[in-house]
Design a protein around this motif. Sequence first.
Motif, PDB file in Angstrom:
ATOM      1  N   ASP A 273       0.819  -1.210   0.000  1.00 58.49           N
ATOM      2  CA  ASP A 273       0.000   0.000   0.000  1.00 58.49           C
ATOM      3  C   ASP A 273       0.855   1.263   0.000  1.00 58.49           C
ATOM      4  N   LYS A 274       2.091   1.143   0.488  1.00 59.25           N
ATOM      5  CA  LYS A 274       2.999   2.286   0.521  1.00 59.25           C
ATOM      6  C   LYS A 274       3.851   2.398  -0.747  1.00 59.25           C
ATOM      7  N   GLY A 275       3.609   1.489  -1.703  1.00 55.16           N
ATOM      8  CA  GLY A 275       4.342   1.560  -2.954  1.00 55.16           C
ATOM      9  C   GLY A 275       5.678   0.863  -2.943  1.00 55.16           C
ATOM     10  N   GLU A 276       5.908   0.020  -1.954  1.00 52.64           N
ATOM     11  CA  GLU A 276       7.173  -0.724  -1.897  1.00 52.64           C
ATOM     12  C   GLU A 276       7.046  -2.015  -2.713  1.00 52.64           C
ATOM     13  N   GLN A 277       8.070  -2.293  -3.497  1.00 48.83           N
ATOM     14  CA  GLN A 277       8.041  -3.493  -4.338  1.00 48.83           C
ATOM     15  C   GLN A 277       8.143  -4.740  -3.454  1.00 48.83           C
ATOM     16  N   GLN A 278       7.171  -5.653  -3.574  1.00 45.20           N
ATOM     17  CA  GLN A 278       7.170  -6.870  -2.761  1.00 45.20           C
ATOM     18  C   GLN A 278       7.064  -8.148  -3.590  1.00 45.20           C
ATOM     19  N   TRP A 279       6.816  -8.005  -4.884  1.00 44.94           N
ATOM     20  CA  TRP A 279       6.698  -9.163  -5.784  1.00 44.94           C
ATOM     21  C   TRP A 279       7.117  -8.732  -7.169  1.00 44.94           C
ATOM     22  N   PRO A 280       7.853  -9.579  -7.903  1.00 45.33           N
ATOM     23  CA  PRO A 280       8.356 -10.906  -7.521  1.00 45.33           C
ATOM     24  C   PRO A 280       9.720 -10.801  -6.847  1.00 45.33           C
ATOM     25  N   LYS A 281      10.045 -11.833  -6.072  1.00 42.14           N
ATOM     26  CA  LYS A 281      11.352 -11.927  -5.435  1.00 42.14           C
ATOM     27  C   LYS A 281      11.913 -13.323  -5.651  1.00 42.14           C
ATOM     28  N   ALA A 282      13.226 -13.428  -5.546  1.00 39.01           N
ATOM     29  CA  ALA A 282      13.869 -14.737  -5.663  1.00 39.01           C
ATOM     30  C   ALA A 282      13.272 -15.683  -4.634  1.00 39.01           C
ATOM     31  N   GLY A 283      12.935 -16.882  -5.088  1.00 38.43           N
ATOM     32  CA  GLY A 283      12.338 -17.882  -4.221  1.00 38.43           C
ATOM     33  C   GLY A 283      10.839 -17.997  -4.372  1.00 38.43           C
ATOM     34  N   ASP A 284      10.194 -16.981  -4.969  1.00 30.43           N
ATOM     35  CA  ASP A 284       8.755 -17.057  -5.203  1.00 30.43           C
ATOM     36  C   ASP A 284       8.457 -18.149  -6.225  1.00 30.43           C
ATOM     37  N   ASP A 285       7.290 -18.776  -6.099  1.00 27.83           N
ATOM     38  CA  ASP A 285       6.838 -19.708  -7.127  1.00 27.83           C
ATOM     39  C   ASP A 285       6.706 -18.966  -8.453  1.00 27.83           C
ATOM     40  N   ALA A 286       7.118 -19.622  -9.522  1.00 26.52           N
ATOM     41  CA  ALA A 286       7.025 -19.009 -10.851  1.00 26.52           C
ATOM     42  C   ALA A 286       5.628 -19.231 -11.413  1.00 26.52           C
ATOM     43  N   ASN A 287       4.636 -18.619 -10.741  1.00 28.29           N
ATOM     44  CA  ASN A 287       3.246 -18.610 -11.194  1.00 28.29           C
ATOM     45  C   ASN A 287       2.931 -17.180 -11.611  1.00 28.29           C
ATOM     46  N   VAL A 288       3.040 -16.905 -12.894  1.00 31.85           N
ATOM     47  CA  VAL A 288       2.950 -15.525 -13.374  1.00 31.85           C
ATOM     48  C   VAL A 288       2.112 -15.458 -14.639  1.00 31.85           C
ATOM     49  N   VAL A 289       1.592 -14.264 -14.860  1.00 29.77           N
ATOM     50  CA  VAL A 289       0.868 -13.985 -16.087  1.00 29.77           C
ATOM     51  C   VAL A 289       1.485 -12.754 -16.727  1.00 29.77           C
ATOM     52  N   LEU A 290       1.583 -12.753 -18.029  1.00 26.46           N
ATOM     53  CA  LEU A 290       2.095 -11.612 -18.785  1.00 26.46           C
ATOM     54  C   LEU A 290       0.926 -10.947 -19.493  1.00 26.46           C
ATOM     55  N   VAL A 291       0.751  -9.651 -19.198  1.00 27.00           N
ATOM     56  CA  VAL A 291      -0.433  -8.908 -19.610  1.00 27.00           C
ATOM     57  C   VAL A 291      -0.017  -7.711 -20.448  1.00 27.00           C
ATOM     58  N   ASP A 292      -0.808  -7.389 -21.465  1.00 31.80           N
ATOM     59  CA  ASP A 292      -0.529  -6.237 -22.316  1.00 31.80           C
ATOM     60  C   ASP A 292      -1.097  -4.985 -21.648  1.00 31.80           C
ATOM     61  N   ALA A 293      -0.384  -4.513 -20.631  1.00 28.85           N
ATOM     62  CA  ALA A 293      -0.803  -3.332 -19.874  1.00 28.85           C
ATOM     63  C   ALA A 293       0.424  -2.650 -19.313  1.00 28.85           C
TER      64      ALA A 293
ATOM     65  N   ILE B 257      -4.506 -11.052 -21.960  1.00 27.19           N
ATOM     66  CA  ILE B 257      -3.554 -12.000 -21.384  1.00 27.19           C
ATOM     67  C   ILE B 257      -2.704 -12.573 -22.516  1.00 27.19           C
ATOM     68  N   LYS B 258      -1.393 -12.438 -22.408  1.00 29.67           N
ATOM     69  CA  LYS B 258      -0.511 -12.904 -23.471  1.00 29.67           C
ATOM     70  C   LYS B 258       0.151 -14.232 -23.156  1.00 29.67           C
ATOM     71  N   SER B 259       0.385 -14.513 -21.877  1.00 28.94           N
ATOM     72  CA  SER B 259       1.020 -15.790 -21.534  1.00 28.94           C
ATOM     73  C   SER B 259       0.767 -16.101 -20.071  1.00 28.94           C
ATOM     74  N   LEU B 260       0.659 -17.392 -19.780  1.00 26.88           N
ATOM     75  CA  LEU B 260       0.512 -17.879 -18.411  1.00 26.88           C
ATOM     76  C   LEU B 260       1.616 -18.888 -18.134  1.00 26.88           C
ATOM     77  N   ILE B 261       2.294 -18.718 -17.013  1.00 24.87           N
ATOM     78  CA  ILE B 261       3.339 -19.637 -16.601  1.00 24.87           C
ATOM     79  C   ILE B 261       2.927 -20.233 -15.252  1.00 24.87           C
ATOM     80  N   TYR B 262       2.902 -21.561 -15.172  1.00 25.83           N
ATOM     81  CA  TYR B 262       2.517 -22.257 -13.950  1.00 25.83           C
ATOM     82  C   TYR B 262       3.702 -23.100 -13.466  1.00 25.83           C
ATOM     83  N   GLN B 263       4.172 -22.790 -12.258  1.00 26.52           N
ATOM     84  CA  GLN B 263       5.320 -23.502 -11.681  1.00 26.52           C
ATOM     85  C   GLN B 263       6.482 -23.560 -12.669  1.00 26.52           C
ATOM     86  N   GLY B 264       6.703 -22.454 -13.371  1.00 29.85           N
ATOM     87  CA  GLY B 264       7.801 -22.340 -14.319  1.00 29.85           C
ATOM     88  C   GLY B 264       7.502 -22.880 -15.702  1.00 29.85           C
ATOM     89  N   THR B 265       6.367 -23.585 -15.857  1.00 32.28           N
ATOM     90  CA  THR B 265       6.020 -24.167 -17.133  1.00 32.28           C
ATOM     91  C   THR B 265       5.109 -23.228 -17.926  1.00 32.28           C
TER      92      THR B 265
END
Length: 445
Positions: A401-421, A434-442
């Motif tokens: 809420d204060k604008g501090e970067q908290q994600w992603p960090k090393a060690g986080d699960d590689a569950n990410v989405v790539l969005v055109d925004a 939605i351009k791509s979805l990665i689940y557990q690195g896959t």
Amino acid sequence: MKPSTLSRKAFLQNSVVGLSGLSLVPSPSSQFSEKEIIWNTPTGTARHYTLKNVRLETGFDYDGEEIVGTKTGLFSVEIENGKIKNVSTQKPPADAIDAKGLLMLPSFKDMHIHLDKTFYGDKWQATKRRTNGVKGMIALEQQILPEMLKNSTQKAEKLIELLQSRGTGFARSHVNIEPTSKLQSLKNLQAALRNKKDVFGAELVAFPQHGVFYTDSAPYMKEAAQTDIDFIGGVDPFTLDGAIEKTMDFTIQLALDHHKGIDIHLHESGESGLKTIEYLIAKVNENPILKGKTYVSHAFALAKLEKAKQEEIAEKLGAARIGILSTIPFGTTIMPIPTLLKYGVNVMTGNDSIVDHWNTFGTGSVLQKANLAAQLYGYSTEFGLSRILKLATAGPLPLTDKGEQQWPKAGDDANVVLVDASCSAEAVSRISPIKSLIYQGTVVY
């Protein structure tokens, strides 16, 4: 006690009748041009790779004390064995995959859906007129479930693929447990999830759709509780079973005996709905092991309360760590989600039924649910839009809420989405592509 007059049919009607002037599906336009990632390794095979030119949020822009924008930068994100290994601004390796400035966000989670019964992936069918509320629908299900079960595994897989295309890599699915399908619906869905285990995550709720005692579902619920499900479900104990305490005591004890969580459907909006919520709060406080593991889906009774009572119940829910799963209904049933969030209640969302005999509609997008919540509750500022993204991610946000970067960090699960925004706020406001979805690195989409 007067039971609720709101049937599930009425709820679904409420959920598809728009408010005047409400834009439900904004244009998916973005400031970026059309972008496609060229994967230089076959999808689903790479265990170690680097994405370059990944857009990540780094902070907020301020005008005085007001947040007016979101800062971003381009980074390289190294992924190995299902985890984020490193986030860097250093020069990436030569074989890095170009993300072309797409925004990386935590992948989405659909926390209330019925993967086990859908028409999706089969021939098109709209809902038909029904009578006698939920009990009428139970009678219908008893007729059609045997036929639906014949290909429910394949339809569940198709529905999962729809969710993936909308950026969702995880779902909490309710699954019918009742005398008609017994445990067959569960077995069929488990088969679909095994087929998708490397590309999609899920947790399951044993759901007595036809009532625990209205039909003799109790023995099947006991059998299901001995399997690897995650939650014991329930539905409208007063309306269906005629007694709050008997049904809730059965549900709670079954969860305690088998170390499961609880997630009950509660459509009842009258006195019975409120008394069920209050009874559940009391029982969770008596059994603290259930705190953080207990949820009420829908909870329409909260929408009908006076403001002071909403505040009181929200505070009690927050203290008992009982979450609310809402499909963000609109029309005449506006849930007090800002009040729930104010008291720290864990609020999550999902699509519920998607193109089945309960509901004709359903896009599969929880980002659209976040957009709908933003419109309904006035989260129109940069800050508000960026915060309500948590409905789509079921919690994780790139910035505090204060604008501090908290994600992603090393060690986080590689569950990410790539969005055109350009940022979270734009993604929510425009329901960005939605351009791509990665689940557990896959890479799965």
